[in-house]
Design an enzyme around this catalytic site. Structure first.
Site, PDB file in Angstrom:
ATOM      1  N   CYS A  12      88.940  27.686  14.274  1.00 54.45           N
ATOM      2  CA  CYS A  12      88.023  27.859  13.148  1.00 54.45           C
ATOM      3  C   CYS A  12      86.992  28.959  13.350  1.00 54.45           C
ATOM      4  O   CYS A  12      86.864  29.523  14.414  1.00 54.45           O
ATOM      5  CB  CYS A  12      87.195  26.598  12.917  1.00 54.45           C
ATOM      6  SG  CYS A  12      88.052  25.080  13.067  1.00 54.45           S
ATOM      7  N   GLY A  38      91.345  31.391  11.212  1.00 57.72           N
ATOM      8  CA  GLY A  38      91.908  30.204  10.574  1.00 57.72           C
ATOM      9  C   GLY A  38      92.323  30.515   9.165  1.00 57.72           C
ATOM     10  O   GLY A  38      91.526  31.036   8.386  1.00 57.72           O
ATOM     11  N   ASN A 113      83.273  24.616  14.890  1.00 58.10           N
ATOM     12  CA  ASN A 113      84.334  25.351  15.583  1.00 58.10           C
ATOM     13  C   ASN A 113      84.432  24.794  16.991  1.00 58.10           C
ATOM     14  O   ASN A 113      83.437  24.788  17.713  1.00 58.10           O
ATOM     15  CB  ASN A 113      84.001  26.852  15.617  1.00 58.10           C
ATOM     16  CG  ASN A 113      85.050  27.642  16.377  1.00 58.10           C
ATOM     17  OD1 ASN A 113      86.198  27.229  16.492  1.00 58.10           O
ATOM     18  ND2 ASN A 113      84.661  28.788  16.896  1.00 58.10           N
ATOM     19  N   TYR A 253      92.033  37.809  23.117  1.00 59.64           N
ATOM     20  CA  TYR A 253      92.936  37.652  21.993  1.00 59.64           C
ATOM     21  C   TYR A 253      92.297  37.255  20.654  1.00 59.64           C
ATOM     22  O   TYR A 253      92.634  37.798  19.612  1.00 59.64           O
ATOM     23  CB  TYR A 253      93.994  36.624  22.409  1.00 59.64           C
ATOM     24  CG  TYR A 253      94.929  36.172  21.324  1.00 59.64           C
ATOM     25  CD1 TYR A 253      95.623  37.095  20.563  1.00 59.64           C
ATOM     26  CD2 TYR A 253      95.114  34.827  21.061  1.00 59.64           C
ATOM     27  CE1 TYR A 253      96.481  36.678  19.561  1.00 59.64           C
ATOM     28  CE2 TYR A 253      95.969  34.410  20.061  1.00 59.64           C
ATOM     29  CZ  TYR A 253      96.647  35.338  19.320  1.00 59.64           C
ATOM     30  OH  TYR A 253      97.487  34.929  18.337  1.00 59.64           O
TER      31      TYR A 253
END
Ligand code: SF4
Length: 474
Positions: A12, A38, A113, A253
């Site tokens: 999220c 997300g 999150n 990433y």
């Protein structure tokens, strides 16, 4: 970043703003900039000082909000928003955030999150005391804890709830009268504070500030709670037992290249990862190419250090329909074909270095190597700008169980054979730390590397639930 058929999925992003007449619209734009975190659900909750109004739905931010919906929400001076990656087991509407809890006295909306490691345990205890849960989300546990303890002092109750929950949480919460932002004692997920004129803004990534024209003020500290109301901004700590451990994968990433986390630009960190990889694992080749989008920076770094030209050996098809943005293994595999293409004119007859940021199950890498060979590459050397992922993540990243992680059950040589590469080398843990540029020996510079080392920064409970298992517990 699920959209390129990757096997790692972020959970999220959160956004919050206080003191702006366009709070809902700015939240919409903020969420838009963090869509990569997300794609399964989005929502906004707004306060006009008397009530909380909200709208949320399944899908991309653009699918959930249109002009009319945003106009309806353009009634408040404060808002929070959320984008969500739904895990396997169903992308249920009930779990789309912000979750809003209404009572006769007041309302509370929460955007979260991260993933709690003791949510299952706390949920059991709360249910024994009469709480009834409507979602499978950890976030509801936080709300029940706050409401259960809520006597006269709401903020003390929030602080108490935060000291009970364990795991990863970057939170934006909104009541009729306050915007509250808080970060877990390890600071596992990023959360930053910004300013837009007189308005305060919080966001998971600083790219959200850039998009709405806000200025970055500072990163929110592990264990910190910020309360923003008409009196201004108040900072406090709900615990002094903090041990910073930001997720390494945010640098490798997840985050957008134009975001900065704790003073480090993501693109620069990735380029350094590529440079370090080139030092650790050079190879004779004709071109270097990166798997779009998240590995391009690392590929550029690798090319710079080796002197092998960087080329656009693969391109991403940006207009693949949402049908393929689905969190299932089968569709993930199909998605690779739909989303990536090798550029034959670049790779044909060439020895190619393919830089990628991670290998999870290996299926994606195998397909990409095959795609490059089909396009005429004579050799494919795979270089991974992170160490092998050998352990699951309990903090909000869907890395699946240990048995599904190829590096936990196979040697590097076995993986090389399985993906069909001529050579395969991962970056070392030490190289990764050095390249990202945080010095773990220094105060406040720790980073979580648990998926590479198995050393988790928090306690892991026997009934800790992996992100993708949560919705199976309904
Ligand atoms: S286990 Fe890995 S993915 Fe999870 S928070 Fe730690 S570094 Fe990030």
């Amino acid at each position: 970043m699920h959209y390129v058929g990757k096997e790692l999925n972020e959970e999220c992003a959160v956004f919050g703003i206080w003191g702006h007449e366009n709070a809902a619209k700015l939240t919409y734009y903020g969420l838009h900039s963090m869509q990569h975190r997300g794609q399964e659900g989005a929502g906004i909750a707004v306060s006009d000082g008397k009530h909380i109004y909200d709208h949320k739905g399944l899908g991309l931010v653009n699918d959930v909000f249109d002009h009319d919906k945003l106009e309806e929400l353009s009634i408040g001076h404060a808002a929070i928003g959320h984008v969500r990656y739904s895990t396997q087991g169903g992308n249920s509407y009930a779990n789309v955030q912000p979750l809003v809890f209404r009572s006769q006295k007041d309302s509370l909306s929460i955007a979260h999150n991260g993933n709690l490691v003791n949510a299952h345990k706390l949920k059991g205890e709360l249910e024994e005391r009469g709480s009834i849960f409507q979602t499978t989300s950890d976030t509801e546990v936080i709300a029940h804890l706050i409401k259960r303890d809520y006597a006269e002092n709401f903020i003390e109750s929030v602080k108490h709830a935060l000291s009970v929950i364990k795991g990863a949480y970057a939170l934006a919460m909104l009541t009729e009268h306050q915007l509250i932002a808080a970060l877990d004692p390890n600071g596992l997920r990023p959360l930053s504070l910004g300013k837009l004129g007189d308005a305060w803004v919080v966001a998971s990534e600083t790219c959200a500030f850039d998009l709405i024209g806000a200025t970055f003020v500072r990163d929110i500290n592990p264990g910190e709670i910020l309360v923003i109301d008409n009196e201004g901004l108040h900072s406090d700590f709900f615990t002094n037992r903090t041990e910073p451990a930001i997720c390494s994968m945010e640098y490798i990433y997840f985050s957008r290249p134009d975001s900065n986390i704790q003073g480090i630009n993501i693109h620069a960190a990735r380029k350094n990862l590529g440079r370090m990889l080139a030092q650790e694992a050079p190879v004779e080749a004709d071109v270097v190419t990166g798997v779009p989008d998240s590995s391009i920076s690392a590929a550029i770094g690798y090319a710079e250090t080796t002197g092998i030209p960087y080329e656009l050996g693969m391109i991403k098809n940006r207009y693949v329909g949402r049908t393929f943005i689905q969190p299932s293994q089968e569709l993930r595999e199909q998605g690779v074909k739909m989303k990536l293409s090798a550029v034959r004119a670049i790779v044909e007859g060439k020895r190619v270095v393919m830089v990628d940021d991670s290998i999870v199950r290996g299926t994606t890498s195998r397909r990409i190597v095959g795609m490059l060979r089909d396009a005429g590459a004579t050799e494919v050397h795979v270089r991974i700008s992170s160490p092998p992922i050998t352990h699951p993540c309990f903090y909000g990243i869907d890395t699946s169980t240990t048995s599904e992680l190829i590096a936990s059950t196979h040697s590097v040589e076995d993986i090389r054979k399985l993906i069909g590469a001529d050579s395969l080398v991962y970056l070392s843990v030490e190289g990764m730390q050095k390249a990202i540029g945080r010095n773990p020996a220094m105060k406040n510079c720790g980073q979580c590397m648990a998926c590479f080392t198995g050393k988790y920064p928090t306690e892991i409970y026997p009934d800790t639930v992996l992100p993708h298992e949560k919705e199976l517990l309904v």
